[in-house]
Design a protein around this motif. Structure first.
Motif, short mmCIF file in Angstrom:
data_model
loop_
_atom_site.label_atom_id
_atom_site.label_comp_id
_atom_site.label_asym_id
_atom_site.label_seq_id
_atom_site.Cartn_x
_atom_site.Cartn_y
_atom_site.Cartn_z
N MET A 1 0.86 -1.17 0.00
CA MET A 1 0.00 0.00 0.00
C MET A 1 0.90 1.24 0.00
O MET A 1 1.82 1.33 0.80
N ASP A 2 0.61 2.15 -0.89
CA ASP A 2 1.43 3.36 -0.97
C ASP A 2 0.82 4.50 -0.16
O ASP A 2 -0.24 4.37 0.46
N GLU A 3 1.51 5.62 -0.16
CA GLU A 3 1.09 6.78 0.65
C GLU A 3 -0.28 7.32 0.21
O GLU A 3 -1.09 7.71 1.04
N THR A 4 -0.56 7.33 -1.10
CA THR A 4 -1.86 7.79 -1.58
C THR A 4 -2.98 6.91 -1.05
O THR A 4 -4.02 7.41 -0.61
N GLU A 5 -2.78 5.61 -1.06
CA GLU A 5 -3.80 4.69 -0.56
C GLU A 5 -3.99 4.83 0.95
O GLU A 5 -5.11 4.79 1.45
N ARG A 6 -2.89 5.04 1.69
CA ARG A 6 -3.02 5.27 3.13
C ARG A 6 -3.80 6.56 3.41
O ARG A 6 -4.65 6.62 4.28
N ALA A 7 -3.52 7.60 2.64
CA ALA A 7 -4.23 8.88 2.79
C ALA A 7 -5.70 8.72 2.42
O ALA A 7 -6.59 9.29 3.07
N LEU A 8 -5.97 7.94 1.38
CA LEU A 8 -7.35 7.68 0.96
C LEU A 8 -8.11 6.95 2.05
O LEU A 8 -9.24 7.33 2.39
N ILE A 9 -7.51 5.93 2.62
CA ILE A 9 -8.17 5.19 3.70
C ILE A 9 -8.43 6.10 4.89
O ILE A 9 -9.49 6.07 5.50
N SER A 10 -7.47 6.94 5.21
CA SER A 10 -7.65 7.89 6.31
C SER A 10 -8.83 8.82 6.04
O SER A 10 -9.66 9.07 6.91
N ALA A 11 -8.91 9.32 4.81
CA ALA A 11 -10.02 10.21 4.44
C ALA A 11 -11.35 9.47 4.50
O ALA A 11 -12.36 10.02 4.96
N LEU A 12 -11.38 8.24 4.05
CA LEU A 12 -12.62 7.45 4.09
C LEU A 12 -13.03 7.12 5.53
O LEU A 12 -14.22 7.08 5.85
N ARG A 13 -12.06 6.90 6.39
CA ARG A 13 -12.38 6.66 7.81
C ARG A 13 -13.01 7.91 8.43
O ARG A 13 -13.87 7.81 9.28
N HIS A 14 -12.56 9.05 7.98
CA HIS A 14 -13.11 10.31 8.49
C HIS A 14 -14.53 10.52 7.95
O HIS A 14 -15.42 10.95 8.69
N ASP A 15 -14.74 10.25 6.66
CA ASP A 15 -16.05 10.44 6.05
C ASP A 15 -16.18 9.48 4.87
O ASP A 15 -15.79 9.81 3.74
N ALA A 16 -16.74 8.31 5.12
CA ALA A 16 -16.89 7.29 4.07
C ALA A 16 -17.87 7.71 2.99
O ALA A 16 -17.93 7.09 1.94
N ARG A 17 -18.65 8.76 3.23
CA ARG A 17 -19.62 9.23 2.24
C ARG A 17 -19.08 10.38 1.40
O ARG A 17 -19.79 10.93 0.55
N ALA A 18 -17.83 10.76 1.60
CA ALA A 18 -17.25 11.86 0.82
C ALA A 18 -17.31 11.52 -0.67
O ALA A 18 -17.13 10.37 -1.06
N SER A 19 -17.58 12.51 -1.47
CA SER A 19 -17.67 12.29 -2.92
C SER A 19 -16.27 12.04 -3.49
O SER A 19 -15.26 12.42 -2.89
N LEU A 20 -16.23 11.42 -4.65
CA LEU A 20 -14.95 11.20 -5.32
C LEU A 20 -14.25 12.53 -5.57
O LEU A 20 -13.03 12.63 -5.43
N SER A 21 -15.03 13.55 -5.93
CA SER A 21 -14.45 14.87 -6.19
C SER A 21 -13.81 15.44 -4.94
O SER A 21 -12.69 15.98 -4.99
N ASP A 22 -14.52 15.34 -3.81
CA ASP A 22 -13.96 15.86 -2.56
C ASP A 22 -12.71 15.09 -2.14
O ASP A 22 -11.72 15.68 -1.69
N LEU A 23 -12.76 13.77 -2.28
CA LEU A 23 -11.58 12.96 -1.94
C LEU A 23 -10.40 13.32 -2.84
O LEU A 23 -9.28 13.47 -2.37
N ALA A 24 -10.68 13.44 -4.12
CA ALA A 24 -9.61 13.79 -5.07
C ALA A 24 -8.99 15.13 -4.71
O ALA A 24 -7.76 15.28 -4.72
N ALA A 25 -9.83 16.13 -4.41
CA ALA A 25 -9.31 17.46 -4.07
C ALA A 25 -8.47 17.41 -2.79
O ALA A 25 -7.39 18.03 -2.74
#
Length: 142
Positions: free
Chosen positions: A1-25
Motif C-alpha cells: 500500500m502506498d502513501e496515496t492509498e493510506r491517505a485515501l483510507i484515512s479520508a474514508l475513515r473520516h467520512d466514508a460518504r465523501a464524494s470522489l471529487s472531494d476525496l480527489a481534491a
C-alpha cells in the motif's frame, strides 16, 4: 500500500460518504485515481466494506466502559463463555500483558454498569480487574 492509498483510507475513515471529487481534491489526485484506488483496495481485501453508525447505536449505551480481567489458572475459556451470556457485554477480547481479557460493557445507567461489574468480579476464576469508563468517543469503527 502506498502513501496515496493510506491517505485515501484515512479520508474514508473520516467520512466514508465523501464524494470522489472531494476525496480527489483533498488528496491532490484525480477522481479517476480515487475511483481506481478504492476499487483496487476492495479487490485486494484491504477494504472489506463500508458501514453506517446510527444515532440510536451511539445512544444505546449511555454508560460504556472497558473492564480488564486477570484470570486464575486456565479458566479463560470458561470466563469467555460466562461473559457471552451477559447482555451488557458488548465484546470480550483476549489480550497480552498484565490482563487476560478485556471486556466492553454498555449499560443504560451507572447503577446498572456497577451491577454488571460486580457480577463479573464474582465469576469464579476472576482474580483481579480494572475498569475504565469511556467518557467520549471521537472515532469509532462502527
Amino acid at each position: 500500500m502506498d502513501e496515496t492509498e493510506r491517505a485515501l483510507i484515512s479520508a474514508l475513515r473520516h467520512d466514508a460518504r465523501a464524494s470522489l471529487s472531494d476525496l480527489a481534491a483533498s488528496l491532490g489526485v484525480s477522481r479517476t485515481t480515487v475511483r481506481s484506488r478504492i476499487e483496487k483496495l476492495q479487490r485486494s481485501g484491504e477494504i472489506v466494506g463500508f458501514s453506517v453508525v446510527l444515532k440510536a447505536d451511539a445512544a444505546r449505551d449511555p454508560v460504556r466502559g472497558l473492564m480488564m480481567l486477570g484470570i486464575e489458572g486456565r479458566g479463560t475459556e470458561r470466563i469467555f463463555r460466562q461473559l457471552s451470556g451477559l447482555s451488557a457485554v458488548r465484546g470480550a477480547h483476549s489480550t497480552n500483558g498484565q490482563w487476560d481479557i478485556i471486556v466492553e460493557i454498555g449499560a443504560p445507567t451507572l447503577e446498572e454498569f456497577d451491577r454488571v461489574l460486580t457480577q463479573i468480579r464474582r465469576l469464579d476464576g476472576v482474580v483481579s480487574s480494572e475498569t475504565s469508563l469511556l467518557l467520549s468517543t471521537r472515532k469509532s469503527a462502527g
